[in-house]
Scaffold this active site. Structure first.
Site, PDB file in Angstrom:
ATOM      1  N   LYS A 186     125.891  52.723  90.618  1.00 27.83           N
ATOM      2  CA  LYS A 186     124.534  52.568  91.145  1.00 27.83           C
ATOM      3  C   LYS A 186     124.008  51.137  90.994  1.00 27.83           C
ATOM      4  CE  LYS A 186     123.092  57.388  91.372  1.00 27.83           C
ATOM      5  NZ  LYS A 186     122.938  57.471  92.817  1.00 27.83           N
TER       6      LYS A 186
ATOM      7  N   PHE B  21     125.087  66.677  86.935  1.00 29.96           N
ATOM      8  CA  PHE B  21     125.593  66.169  88.215  1.00 29.96           C
ATOM      9  C   PHE B  21     126.457  64.956  87.910  1.00 29.96           C
ATOM     10  CE2 PHE B  21     125.666  63.419  91.894  1.00 29.96           C
ATOM     11  CZ  PHE B  21     125.981  64.308  92.909  1.00 29.96           C
TER      12      PHE B  21
ATOM     13  N   ASP C  23     128.151  59.710  81.036  1.00 30.15           N
ATOM     14  CA  ASP C  23     127.914  59.355  82.426  1.00 30.15           C
ATOM     15  C   ASP C  23     126.584  58.612  82.505  1.00 30.15           C
ATOM     16  OD1 ASP C  23     127.133  59.263  85.084  1.00 30.15           O
ATOM     17  OD2 ASP C  23     127.801  61.283  85.562  1.00 30.15           O
TER      18      ASP C  23
END
Length: 417
Positions: free
Chosen positions: A271, A157, A242
């Site tokens: 985040k 993802f 990532d």
């Protein structure tokens, strides 16, 4: 014209005296139905606790999906944000600010980036990955060998913008928007032989999450990152990590990949970086990679604005000065060990305070609801999997309240099925 000098949010939005059901009704009438019905209407937070519109208290074990690294309403971060916003809020990308420069320097330091490394700031993780996707497209090869493919993993993802979505493996996310940007190939998760077979001189980049969060907190097997570095270096491909979910102390380290013994070509972050304020970053390692995108080839209006970068600087300072990464490592180890001993829990995975654990029945969504009823916020990325990504300041005592309650939560979920 009347002047307005100061106001509180309650003067603009009356948050008291309205039941959660009323807010949810108004939500469904005014917001797009892309998230489904929200689980609760939250109105206040402090540390690892939040309260809903009906006054119920919850222990937040999801942290806004690994975002609220320092919990809610951290006094130092909020004071820095307020101070910066009162001084200079936004300047566009025609200008820079001291906070933008200082944050870029700090990230290069924390990433142990070599000389010639650079930073691009975005507003989110998917935008950071979109920038990395474009970076990969610039690694074109030469007239004899064109690098046109990008490798990602099954279960990956990377976001929901079109380039990031092309890297994302979940068919339910992809299918409504196909055709997606081409050239992306998904290979089996954790299979080093499959990786080595896939990476040749037609591959522009390999995108990897050191721990797949959305797939249920699945760490790459030992040696995989090193094998990926060797394969990409041999083929002239970029290795792009990532770390949107795993970075900024989430695993008890600044980067989940930092002990792998490799130097990637790029890392994406978001985040936890802003402690709740939206910001993302692409770090490029070394001069060759950092020069792939030139002036005018990428940009953003809001990325790296003074308030976002001030929030990130404050978050990094608090994480460092308060020894929060060590806390994340210790409390995470305590949680994983205790969860593994609970009947009905079949497997526990993760590092630091990014934890996934599997159940012995397809009851994870019901567990989320039962946990809410008991005063805990958790997440279910799969039918048998629960994900925890709480604030990194979570205490052992707070973790123990969840551990003590979980057997009854699991039984309530099974009874509700």
């Amino acid at each position: 014209m009347n002047t307005i000098e100061k106001a509180s949010v309650t003067e603009l939005v009356e948050t008291t005296g309205h039941a959660g059901s009323e807010w949810l009704s108004r939500y469904s009438s005014s917001l797009m139905d892309v998230f489904g019905t929200p689980q609760r209407v939250l109105v206040r937070g402090a540390g690892c606790l939040v309260w809903d519109a009906d006054g119920k208290e919850y222990l937040d074990l999801l942290g806004g999906i690994a975002v609220n690294a320092l919990g809610h309403a951290h006094p130092f971060v909020t004071s820095v944000i307020a101070s910066q916003l009162a001084t200079l809020g936004h300047v566009s990308n025609f200008f820079t600010s001291p906070t933008q420069v200082a944050l870029a320097e700090k990230l290069l330091e924390l990433a142990h980036a070599p000389a010639g490394s650079k930073v691009f700031f975005s507003n989110s993780g998917t935008e950071a990955n979109e920038a990395a996707f474009k970076l990969a497209r610039r690694n074109t090869g030469n007239a004899d060998t064109k690098r046109t493919k990008i490798i990602a993993l099954e279960g990956a993802f990377h976001g929901r913008t079109m380039g990031a979505l092309a890297l994302t493996a979940k068919e339910a996310y992809r299918a409504p928007f196909e055709p997606l940007p081409g050239g992306v190939v998904h290979i089996p998760f954790g299979d080093i032989a499959a990786l080595e077979a896939a990476v040749d001189d037609t591959v522009a980049a390999v995108f990897l999450e050191p721990i797949q969060g959305e797939a249920g907190v699945r760490p790459l097997p030992p040696g995989y990152l090193k094998a990926a570095r060797e394969a990409t270096s041999k083929a002239g491909a970029l290795l792009i990590l990532d770390e949107v979910q795993t970075g900024i102390g989430r695993t008890g380290k600044w980067l989940a990949s930092e002990d792998a013994g490799i130097v990637p070509d790029a890392v994406t972050l978001a985040k936890g970086l802003g402690g709740g304020f939206p910001i993302g970053a692409l770090i490029t390692f070394g001069e060759a990679t950092s020069s792939l995108l030139s002036a005018g080839q990428h940009g953003t209006t809001f990325g790296g604005n003074p308030v976002a970068t001030a929030a990130a600087l404050a978050t990094l300072h608090a994480l460092e000065s308060q020894n929060v990464l060590a806390n994340a490592a210790a409390v995470g180890e305590h949680l994983r060990s205790a969860l593994a001993a609970i009947p009905g829990v079949t497997e526990v995975r993760g590092e630091g305070l990014l934890i996934g654990f599997d159940l012995d029945a397809d009851v994870a969504p019901a567990v989320v609801q039962a946990a809410l009823d008991a005063g805990f916020i958790v997440n279910s990325p799969g039918p048998r999997t629960i994900r925890l990504a709480p604030p990194l300041i979570l205490t052992t005592a707070q973790a123990d309240t969840f551990l003590a309650a979980f057997p009854a939560i699991l039984q309530a979920a099974k009874d509700a099925q």
